[in-house]
Design a protein around this motif. Sequence first.
Motif, short mmCIF file in Angstrom:
data_model
loop_
_atom_site.label_atom_id
_atom_site.label_comp_id
_atom_site.label_asym_id
_atom_site.label_seq_id
_atom_site.Cartn_x
_atom_site.Cartn_y
_atom_site.Cartn_z
N GLY A 124 45.84 -6.78 64.80
CA GLY A 124 47.14 -6.11 64.82
C GLY A 124 47.97 -6.33 63.58
O GLY A 124 49.13 -5.94 63.54
N GLY A 125 47.38 -6.94 62.53
CA GLY A 125 48.16 -7.22 61.33
C GLY A 125 48.26 -6.06 60.36
O GLY A 125 48.81 -6.22 59.27
N ILE A 126 47.75 -4.90 60.72
CA ILE A 126 47.78 -3.75 59.82
C ILE A 126 47.93 -2.50 60.68
O ILE A 126 47.44 -2.47 61.81
N LEU A 149 46.05 -11.22 61.82
CA LEU A 149 47.28 -11.01 62.58
C LEU A 149 48.52 -10.89 61.70
O LEU A 149 49.32 -9.99 61.85
#
Lengths: 355, 412
Positions: A328-330, A309
Amino acid sequence: MPLPNENTPPWTDDEHIECVMIIPEAPDVRTFIFRAPSGRWFRYRPGQFLTLELPVSTATIWRTFTISTSPSQSLSISVTVKKNPESVGVAWMFDHLRPGVRLKASGPAGLFTLPPRPDGKYLFISAGSGVTPMMSMTAFLFDRGEQPDITFINCARTPRDIIFRSRLEHIASRLPDLKLHFVVEHTNPYEVWSGYRGRLNQIMLGLMAPDYLDRTVYCCGPEPFMEGVRESLIALGFDMGNYHQESFAAPVETAEEVPELADVIVDDTPAEVVFTKSDATVTCRESDTILAVARSSGHNIPSGCTFGLCGTCKIRKRSGEVHMVHNGGITEDEEAEGFILACCSHPIGRVEIEV
Amino acid sequence: MATDSDVLAALMSRRPGFSLPQPFYTDAGFYDCDLRNIWYKDWLLTIAAPEVPKTGSFVTLQIGNAPVLIVRGADGAIRAFHNSCRHRGSRICAAERGRNAKLTCPYHQWTYDLDGSLVYAREMHEDIDPADFGLKPIHCETAAGIVFICLAKDAPDFAPVKAMAEKYASPHDITNLKVAATRSIVENGNWKLVMENNRECYHCAGSHPLLCRTFPDDPNLIGSFEGTSVTVGEDHVRRCEAAGMPSRFYMEPNGQWRFVRIPFIGDACSYTEDGTPAVTKRVGQVPFDNAGSLLFFHYPNTWNHMLSDSVTLFRMTPISPTATQVYTTWLVHADAEEGVDYDVDRLTRVWIQTNLEDQAVVEENQRGILSPAYEPGPYSSLQETGVIQFIDWYAATLQQRLTGRSNTMAAE
């Protein structure tokens, strides 16, 4: 809502899905059933997951849930979720999702699924809400009209926490080769329980599935549970080439979100991570994360959340492939440029990273 | 350190038409008063929308003591936040620009979504309600592809600026341009000296020989009143308006911002050494090359030039009583290819040179003002009407905000 006809295409994720029913399954467990407002049907493979976009307060969050229906009943699609005290997305679903509410969904996706010709002998092992992909697979095999050979083991905290118990018993009453086994940690006072008690162990496994060596194993549940299953199977001489597992991506202690099912098929296939800056090659397994391999071999990758994340462990991959399930961290662009998040990337074969 | 009442006293006793008394350009208390009453209250130009082209693209800047983060969200909206983590205040983004999927504080990895909501605080979720600890939003508006922010709790009405910017700047279609170059310099001078210098061309002939090849230094054209008394200006406005480009001088009633389209000298089309276009692809819907320059200033921090081949945005931000950052952005048609349709050196040379020349005059001005012998001097009523207009706006605005009353009080 129109019925599909011979020309109706399958649902695609550019159409929102509409919640039509909510069914309580067990304490803090509900099944949310959706349909496509256009009347389209759902095409997926049993065991795959759906990603829901949830408008939690001012933010939008994405959560992945295994589909609990079978693709053989294609007019609706459902997810079955358990609410924990730390739940964010699931808590929103419990509080706000009602018949008529429409959500954006994407998928179905995921690799934890039956083979194209599912004619083998299966051993399904699950814990808690890890039962959902097994329910989908079992219903699918039942609906084919053949007599599948399934040994089905589900572990729960107490008998009341067993999800889909009556549905499974109903199917088992019609399938001579579906062997159902429930294991509970505790029983409810004044309620009779004649099944197994305690934690699943090698002895129970041998009693429930004496022919486990001939079976293909599908396993889903919290990581410590699956680790125990893997250890037992390895100790029993099981060929891990016939083992598949689905995991909860987010660590349960972080309070971020509960059962987030990822499409990681983990096995003990050997892999290699090459750290290009130190010119070191480290042998590992495909079940390891790049971050874990780095830590255990003295390489430094700053990290934060460890479940994909926060993006702190973003590194560049020089070559090779990884299996990455992030939260969703990239961005897609960063992925296209060759970046990965070390904490949630598993090496496939040989991988070179710029560390 | 000077207090607000010292500032007010100095404002009330200033001599109109003269430069300001020394402490306005040198004193930390006066500077602090400017920050609190002007910079933290007014709308400020920040970036062009194409500077944050994609989801997660961000730009950081510093307004006085306020670190600011501007980011494009997954929904395409551009938002501004105080660049300070709600955990222990650390700056979340240190880079001047970049792109991230999430906004993660490098200190303890508190992670925010692009809309500012807190999505992850390691091992603290049980102690806090994430809804209470989202990034603090800053008013953010996009007008004709230009992003403005306002740090005030209650922002002044932005609708008039937006409406007029969209009218005047629309032929240049800034939303669909791309950034060709950016430059940042620090001028060791008070921010008002930077703006004063910009508001007149009295100094141009002596300092900007390169700029003066194309840019007319006629104060009747570029001053702060309607320049169409000059035939060439009136003709240019008529020709451009007939071709569909709003061009006629418009100044907001309180004098804070203005649009006017002026011609270049002779046949010149752009700020290049020979006046020919710097980019072969025209921007937006500008109908001809020699469309001159649409000038747009907005106090306290920006002046801009919108041409047929490019758009150049200038923003300044105060650093200290005697230092100011000036940031320049050149934008060209999104399809213009560097090395084919334009050459960055040629596109930027005149303004890079001019900025350096302005830096020199502003710094000399500041050095002289620091002299114990400095006293306010008279502005030229012919050449420096723009400066008079700016200083009058500044004095009236500050006085109003310090007293809560309009500047009629000064006459009582």
